[in-house]
Write a protein that holds these residues in place. Structure first.
Motif, PDB file in Angstrom:
ATOM      1  N   GLN A  12       0.828  -1.215   0.000  1.00 22.03           N
ATOM      2  CA  GLN A  12       0.000   0.000   0.000  1.00 22.03           C
ATOM      3  C   GLN A  12       0.863   1.265   0.000  1.00 22.03           C
ATOM      4  O   GLN A  12       2.007   1.255   0.447  1.00 22.03           O
ATOM      5  CB  GLN A  12      -0.936   0.005   1.202  1.00 22.03           C
ATOM      6  CG  GLN A  12      -0.267   0.227   2.552  1.00 22.03           C
ATOM      7  CD  GLN A  12       0.284  -1.024   3.188  1.00 22.03           C
ATOM      8  OE1 GLN A  12       0.282  -2.106   2.610  1.00 22.03           O
ATOM      9  NE2 GLN A  12       0.762  -0.884   4.417  1.00 22.03           N
ATOM     10  N   MET A  16      -2.882   5.737  -3.594  1.00 19.76           N
ATOM     11  CA  MET A  16      -3.019   4.609  -4.521  1.00 19.76           C
ATOM     12  C   MET A  16      -4.423   4.543  -5.125  1.00 19.76           C
ATOM     13  O   MET A  16      -5.422   4.747  -4.452  1.00 19.76           O
ATOM     14  CB  MET A  16      -2.666   3.282  -3.848  1.00 19.76           C
ATOM     15  CG  MET A  16      -3.600   2.788  -2.789  1.00 19.76           C
ATOM     16  SD  MET A  16      -3.014   1.190  -2.151  1.00 19.76           S
ATOM     17  CE  MET A  16      -4.384   0.747  -1.101  1.00 19.76           C
ATOM     18  N   GLY A  17      -4.442   4.281  -6.420  1.00 16.90           N
ATOM     19  CA  GLY A  17      -5.695   4.119  -7.143  1.00 16.90           C
ATOM     20  C   GLY A  17      -6.315   5.409  -7.640  1.00 16.90           C
ATOM     21  O   GLY A  17      -7.240   5.376  -8.454  1.00 16.90           O
ATOM     22  N   TYR A  21      -8.596   5.648 -10.876  1.00 17.76           N
ATOM     23  CA  TYR A  21     -10.009   5.967 -10.616  1.00 17.76           C
ATOM     24  C   TYR A  21     -10.480   7.115 -11.515  1.00 17.76           C
ATOM     25  O   TYR A  21     -11.576   7.056 -12.103  1.00 17.76           O
ATOM     26  CB  TYR A  21     -10.172   6.358  -9.147  1.00 17.76           C
ATOM     27  CG  TYR A  21     -11.538   6.870  -8.758  1.00 17.76           C
ATOM     28  CD1 TYR A  21     -12.539   6.001  -8.361  1.00 17.76           C
ATOM     29  CD2 TYR A  21     -11.821   8.243  -8.763  1.00 17.76           C
ATOM     30  CE1 TYR A  21     -13.798   6.456  -7.985  1.00 17.76           C
ATOM     31  CE2 TYR A  21     -13.078   8.717  -8.390  1.00 17.76           C
ATOM     32  CZ  TYR A  21     -14.062   7.815  -8.005  1.00 17.76           C
ATOM     33  OH  TYR A  21     -15.298   8.275  -7.637  1.00 17.76           O
ATOM     34  N   PHE A  31     -14.389   1.192  -7.209  1.00 17.47           N
ATOM     35  CA  PHE A  31     -14.180   1.982  -5.996  1.00 17.47           C
ATOM     36  C   PHE A  31     -15.498   2.475  -5.407  1.00 17.47           C
ATOM     37  O   PHE A  31     -15.709   2.425  -4.192  1.00 17.47           O
ATOM     38  CB  PHE A  31     -13.261   3.175  -6.278  1.00 17.47           C
ATOM     39  CG  PHE A  31     -11.802   2.908  -6.021  1.00 17.47           C
ATOM     40  CD1 PHE A  31     -11.311   2.858  -4.725  1.00 17.47           C
ATOM     41  CD2 PHE A  31     -10.921   2.712  -7.067  1.00 17.47           C
ATOM     42  CE1 PHE A  31      -9.967   2.622  -4.472  1.00 17.47           C
ATOM     43  CE2 PHE A  31      -9.573   2.479  -6.835  1.00 17.47           C
ATOM     44  CZ  PHE A  31      -9.088   2.437  -5.527  1.00 17.47           C
ATOM     45  N   LYS A  43     -12.311   5.783  -0.334  1.00 25.15           N
ATOM     46  CA  LYS A  43     -11.617   6.558  -1.374  1.00 25.15           C
ATOM     47  C   LYS A  43     -10.741   7.646  -0.759  1.00 25.15           C
ATOM     48  O   LYS A  43      -9.615   7.876  -1.218  1.00 25.15           O
ATOM     49  CB  LYS A  43     -12.631   7.155  -2.356  1.00 25.15           C
ATOM     50  CG  LYS A  43     -13.275   6.108  -3.262  1.00 25.15           C
ATOM     51  CD  LYS A  43     -14.228   6.725  -4.275  1.00 25.15           C
ATOM     52  CE  LYS A  43     -15.513   7.173  -3.632  1.00 25.15           C
ATOM     53  NZ  LYS A  43     -16.541   7.582  -4.615  1.00 25.15           N
ATOM     54  N   CYS A  46      -7.604   5.972   0.545  1.00 25.98           N
ATOM     55  CA  CYS A  46      -6.713   5.569  -0.553  1.00 25.98           C
ATOM     56  C   CYS A  46      -6.070   6.776  -1.239  1.00 25.98           C
ATOM     57  O   CYS A  46      -4.865   6.785  -1.497  1.00 25.98           O
ATOM     58  CB  CYS A  46      -7.482   4.768  -1.605  1.00 25.98           C
ATOM     59  SG  CYS A  46      -7.880   3.082  -1.128  1.00 25.98           S
ATOM     60  N   SER A  67      -8.127  -1.618  -4.762  1.00 28.16           N
ATOM     61  CA  SER A  67      -7.193  -1.018  -5.709  1.00 28.16           C
ATOM     62  C   SER A  67      -6.764  -2.010  -6.784  1.00 28.16           C
ATOM     63  O   SER A  67      -6.705  -1.672  -7.976  1.00 28.16           O
ATOM     64  CB  SER A  67      -5.966  -0.487  -4.960  1.00 28.16           C
ATOM     65  OG  SER A  67      -5.053   0.102  -5.849  1.00 28.16           O
ATOM     66  N   THR A  71      -7.737  -1.828 -10.780  1.00 31.12           N
ATOM     67  CA  THR A  71      -6.704  -1.880 -11.829  1.00 31.12           C
ATOM     68  C   THR A  71      -7.017  -2.994 -12.824  1.00 31.12           C
ATOM     69  O   THR A  71      -6.875  -2.817 -14.037  1.00 31.12           O
ATOM     70  CB  THR A  71      -5.321  -2.102 -11.199  1.00 31.12           C
ATOM     71  OG1 THR A  71      -5.078  -1.090 -10.221  1.00 31.12           O
ATOM     72  CG2 THR A  71      -4.219  -2.042 -12.255  1.00 31.12           C
ATOM     73  N   GLY A 270      -1.797  -4.316  -9.538  1.00 31.14           N
ATOM     74  CA  GLY A 270      -1.987  -3.604  -8.279  1.00 31.14           C
ATOM     75  C   GLY A 270      -0.719  -2.903  -7.845  1.00 31.14           C
ATOM     76  O   GLY A 270       0.257  -2.842  -8.596  1.00 31.14           O
ATOM     77  N   GLU A 271      -0.734  -2.403  -6.639  1.00 31.75           N
ATOM     78  CA  GLU A 271       0.343  -1.546  -6.162  1.00 31.75           C
ATOM     79  C   GLU A 271       1.683  -2.266  -6.018  1.00 31.75           C
ATOM     80  O   GLU A 271       1.731  -3.442  -5.673  1.00 31.75           O
ATOM     81  CB  GLU A 271      -0.041  -0.945  -4.805  1.00 31.75           C
ATOM     82  CG  GLU A 271      -1.192   0.024  -4.884  1.00 31.75           C
ATOM     83  CD  GLU A 271      -0.901   1.194  -5.813  1.00 31.75           C
ATOM     84  OE1 GLU A 271       0.220   1.728  -5.764  1.00 31.75           O
ATOM     85  OE2 GLU A 271      -1.803   1.566  -6.584  1.00 31.75           O
TER      86      GLU A 271
END
Length: 304
Positions: A12, A16-17, A21, A31, A43, A46, A67, A71, A270-271
């Motif tokens: 994380q 992120m995202g 988004y 989300f 949200k 994040c 997230s 993605t 993802g992250e």
């Protein structure tokens, strides 16, 4: 053949995202749907967190789950994969990606998992990553400590990177012993001894959360953290994911079994780049791809 793989806790980061988004309607939909299920501003945590809230387990886990799925959604229906796997928390993302459970059920399960693991056990616990020492030597070093209480290998991440988890006092003793042999020790910022029997109560409570959830046959090959193998039977998958919280993550075995079944390309969705980094140490024969930004999504979609 290619696999989609999904990261777990530790990947994380603040913000992120957010770009994904704002750029992709399919990601926005994920989300937005997740925030309706959560009882906190997902949200905001994040996208805007500056206080470290995103590093608190009860928020980290749903945030990473959402997230990664956002993605994946951004990649579009044209993104086809032959297999899935996820590391620890990421295995829940894999369950949804393989069509084994619904997004809504996955979200409810991950919210509860994060909550349970944040208050983990009555006995204080900790985890350390051991760098530069093989599992046999680690087992020999911590074996006498097992006679005193709960301590074991929690994550078989890659050759030369093994995570040990257990009662806090035993972890402190293990650090002293392992520091004489290992190249490096990294204490992990976690709220308990994950993937040990200290998680027994949380595992029992997770079984009650998962029991009413319908598990379906995987639409693509699904590989389990607990067995390290391809699993097809929905009831067996439910049993394994219930045990996962108190069982070691057999990532090395899992990756080797994927490759034996013809997977040669691993796409981390993802992250971060944690999983591709681990796979790089497991094998030199895999093609590794990271999808963790608007640019990487767009470039991948062009190539595909």
């Amino acid at each position: 053949m290619q696999a989609a793989i999904f990261p777990g806790q530790g990947s994380q980061r603040p913000g992120m995202g957010k770009e994904i988004y704002n750029r992709f309607p399919a990601a926005k939909k994920i989300f937005d749907a997740a925030e309706e299920i959560a009882d906190f501003p997902l949200k905001e945590i994040c996208f805007e967190d500056t206080e470290g809230v995103i590093n608190q387990t009860e928020y980290t886990q749903p945030a990473l789950f959402v997230s990664s799925l956002a993605t994946l959604a951004a990649l579009g229906e044209g993104f086809e994969f032959d297999a899935v796997a996820g590391h620890s928390l990421g295995e829940y993302t894999a369950l949804v990606a393989a069509g084994i459970i619904s997004f809504e059920d996955g979200m409810h399960a991950v919210l509860k998992r994060g909550e349970l693991m944040s208050r983990s056990s009555e006995t204080p616990g900790g985890m350390i990553a051991v760098i530069g020492l093989d599992e046999e030597k680690i087992e020999n070093i911590i074996f006498p400590l097992k006679l005193k209480g709960i301590i074991n290998i929690a994550n078989y991440n890659s050759p030369g990177q093994i995570v040990v988890s257990g009662e806090l006092e035993l972890i402190k003793e293990a650090q002293k012993l392992l520091s004489k042999k290992a190249r490096r020790l990294i204490p992990l910022a976690v709220s308990g001894a994950f993937h040990t029997k200290l998680m027994g109560r949380a595992a029992k409570q997770m079984s009650e959360v998962l029991e009413p959830i319908q598990f379906k046959e995987p639409k693509v090959a699904y590989f389990s953290n607990v067995s390290g193998k391809k699993e097809d039977d929905p009831e067996k998958i439910k049993e394994l994911i219930t045990k996962q919280i108190e069982s070691p993550v057999r990532w090395i075995q899992l990756v080797e079994n994927m490759m034996e079944r013809g997977i040669s390309r691993f796409i981390e969705v993802g992250e971060g780049k944690v999983l591709t980094g681990l796979i790089k140490r497991i094998t030199k024969d895999a093609e590794l791809v990271n999808i963790n930004s608007v640019e990487s999504v767009e470039n991948f979609r062009k190539e595909e």
